[in-house]
Write an enzyme that holds these catalytic residues in place. Structure first.
Site, mmCIF file in Angstrom:
data_model
loop_
_atom_site.group_PDB
_atom_site.id
_atom_site.type_symbol
_atom_site.label_atom_id
_atom_site.label_comp_id
_atom_site.label_asym_id
_atom_site.label_seq_id
_atom_site.Cartn_x
_atom_site.Cartn_y
_atom_site.Cartn_z
ATOM 1 N N SER A 1 0.849 -1.185 0.000
ATOM 2 C CA SER A 1 0.000 0.000 0.000
ATOM 3 C C SER A 1 0.885 1.234 0.000
ATOM 4 C CB SER A 1 -0.907 0.003 1.240
ATOM 5 O OG SER A 1 -0.126 0.179 2.418
ATOM 6 N N LYS A 2 0.246 2.399 0.112
ATOM 7 C CA LYS A 2 0.998 3.662 0.047
ATOM 8 C C LYS A 2 2.091 3.745 1.112
ATOM 9 C CE LYS A 2 -2.752 6.475 -1.858
ATOM 10 N NZ LYS A 2 -3.670 7.614 -1.605
ATOM 11 N N ARG A 3 1.871 3.098 2.242
ATOM 12 C CA ARG A 3 2.861 3.214 3.323
ATOM 13 C C ARG A 3 4.202 2.578 2.942
ATOM 14 N NH1 ARG A 3 -0.558 -0.806 5.062
ATOM 15 N NH2 ARG A 3 0.370 -2.861 5.363
ATOM 16 N N HIS A 4 4.219 1.758 1.884
ATOM 17 C CA HIS A 4 5.467 1.120 1.464
ATOM 18 C C HIS A 4 6.243 1.986 0.469
ATOM 19 C CE1 HIS A 4 3.031 -2.413 2.803
ATOM 20 N NE2 HIS A 4 4.173 -2.659 3.416
ATOM 21 N N GLY A 5 5.727 3.193 0.180
ATOM 22 C CA GLY A 5 6.451 4.082 -0.723
ATOM 23 C C GLY A 5 5.852 4.107 -2.110
#
Length: 472
Positions: A242-246
């Site tokens: 998801s977005k939290r992984h960059g």
């Protein structure tokens, strides 16, 4: 044999993300290998979240990756008449019915079932009614599909094998909301039916929808397509990507300097392999890819592996191909590649050392404009007492060379090292800092050849002046 027809059907509620791009790639490769047709469908019925910007981002991402489609894009919002017609067919045949239950009643039912530790499901209250009940009646009834009460559904999945679902575990699916708008599971079936889709390749989060959709295909009188449910992609922390992984947007990888073929190569390997081979060209993938060989377990996204693959593709690609992709990065940095050395020639000198096009662009700026300053550490290490004399000596020899080529330039560096009784590095490194502004560049003879005699001599002259002013 029936022609293979696959589809990619993203919802335009955001960018084209990595998981969606891999699904599109698998569908595209499967189609291209079998000489079929690849359809793009935009599932934009979520009016609140779907945006034109997201549609454009999807189309731009597909174009950059080179995943060309043979038909479409088709938009679900332009197909409501077709959905209404098929809804009426199911109502007329008795395979669908109006459900008059209010939201409050359904919520009470759900709460009671959960209290009894039962799986929440519709209880079929309106299934056999001839008209609205006397109480608890919704202002706008929904339409439900009459799911078979007995038996089972078998999904012959190309990736997961045989998956069986009991009909008793499935309740009567809502296929149209109270305002008449069709729901996801129904529109998908109608679209695939009318677009002649033979093979549905999609994420395994859709697997539980599949038995319901198979019932709908059969109720509408058509053979269901073949299914292949692709496992999810996880971040390095083991959680769903998801977005939290960059960087999870395809276009973000483009902007970070990745080649499209490198990203495709990486994505295809998230679940598929061919022996121990790591690097693949697109045409090679078309020949080798088999959807039946995709692994059914989740894959982990590894940014370092992607960067390594990108470097491999940069090293192996034709210089003119790299130059086409590199040009915009130089333009972003205020450089017109037409005003300076040949961009292809610059690429040739940089291909062996750049991991991304951003890195290549940054490291190539000095070919197109003189450094405004010397990197402090590089100048301190390489501009010493006596350096001005070495640079000036080389400057004069360069000015008098009968031929400006790498071999002749190398001869000057060798002669200067001998004349001043120093190692080659004590000549080459100061020249490198003088012309590039830093301690890193392609081989100095190739660098100067590309810069040209006049520019090289001018930069050496400026460096001589700087050293005499700043070094004791």
């Amino acid at each position: 044999m029936t022609m293979i027809r696959t589809r990619f059907a993203p919802s335009p509620t955001g960018y084209l993300h990595i998981g969606g791009a891999r699904t599109a790639l698998y569908s595209w490769l499967h189609t291209r290998r079998h000489g079929g047709r690849f359809v793009l469908r935009i599932e934009d019925t979520d009016r609140e979240r779907s945006t034109p910007e997201a549609v454009n981002a999807i189309l731009e991402g597909m174009a950059w990756l080179g995943l060309d489609y043979d038909e479409g894009p088709f938009y679900q919002t332009e197909r409501y008449d077709r959905y209404r017609e098929h809804l009426q067919t199911l109502l007329d045949s008795g395979q669908a019915y109006y459900c008059y239950c209010t939201k409050d009643r359904l919520e009470r039912l759900r709460t009671e079932q959960q209290a009894r530790k039962e799986k929440p499901r519709y209880d079929g209250r309106c299934r056999d009614l001839d008209g609205p009940p006397s109480e608890d009646v919704a202002d706008e009834p929904v339409i439900r599909f009459r799911t078979p009460l007995e038996g089972h559904v078998v999904v012959e999945d190309a990736i997961r094998g045989k998956v069986q679902f009991l009909n008793s575990e499935l309740d009567d699916l809502v296929i149209a909301r109270g305002d008449g708008s069709p729901t996801y599971n129904f529109t998908v079936v109608v679209d695939d039916l009318e677009m002649g889709v033979t093979d549905v390749i999609r994420g395994d989060d859709h697997l539980n929808n599949t038995p319901r959709q198979i019932h709908l295909y059969q109720a509408l009188g058509v053979e269901p397509p073949r299914f292949a449910h692709v496992p999810m992609i996880l971040g390095e922390d083991g959680k769903r990507l998801s977005k939290r992984h960059g960087s999870v947007s395809v276009l973000q990888y483009r902007d970070e300097g990745y080649l499209p073929e490198a990203l495709l190569n990486y994505l295809v390997r998230l679940g598929w392999s061919h022996g121990d081979q790591e690097v693949f060209g697109v045409e090679e993938l078309i020949q080798l890819f088999d959807i039946n060989d995709v692994n059914h377990s989740a894959s982990t996204f590894n940014p370092s592996k992607l960067q390594w693959l990108n470097q491999q593709h940069i090293m192996r690609a034709a210089p003119n191909h790299i130059a086409r992709h590199l040009g915009p990065f130089l333009a972003e940095r205020g450089v017109d590649p037409a005003e300076g050395p040949s961009l292809e020639a610059v690429v040739r000198t940089q291909q062996e050392r750049a991991k991304t096009l951003v890195e290549m662009a940054d490291n190539s700026l000095f070919f197109y404009r003189r450094p405004e300053a010397y990197e402090e550490k590089a100048a301190r290490k390489n501009f010493k007492e006596g350096t001005a004399e070495i640079l000036e000596h080389c400057q004069h020899l360069f000015a008098g060379l009968p031929s400006w080529d790498a071999e002749s330039i190398h001869g000057v560096v060798t002669e200067a090292a001998e004349a001043f009784d120093v190692k080659m590095g004590k000549v080459a490194q100061p020249i490198r800092v003088a012309v590039s502004g830093g301690a890193v560049s392609p081989p100095i003879d190739a660098t100067l050849e590309l810069l040209g005699r006049e520019e090289s001599v001018a930069r050496l002259s400026a460096a001589v002046e700087w050293v005499r002013e700043n070094v004791g």
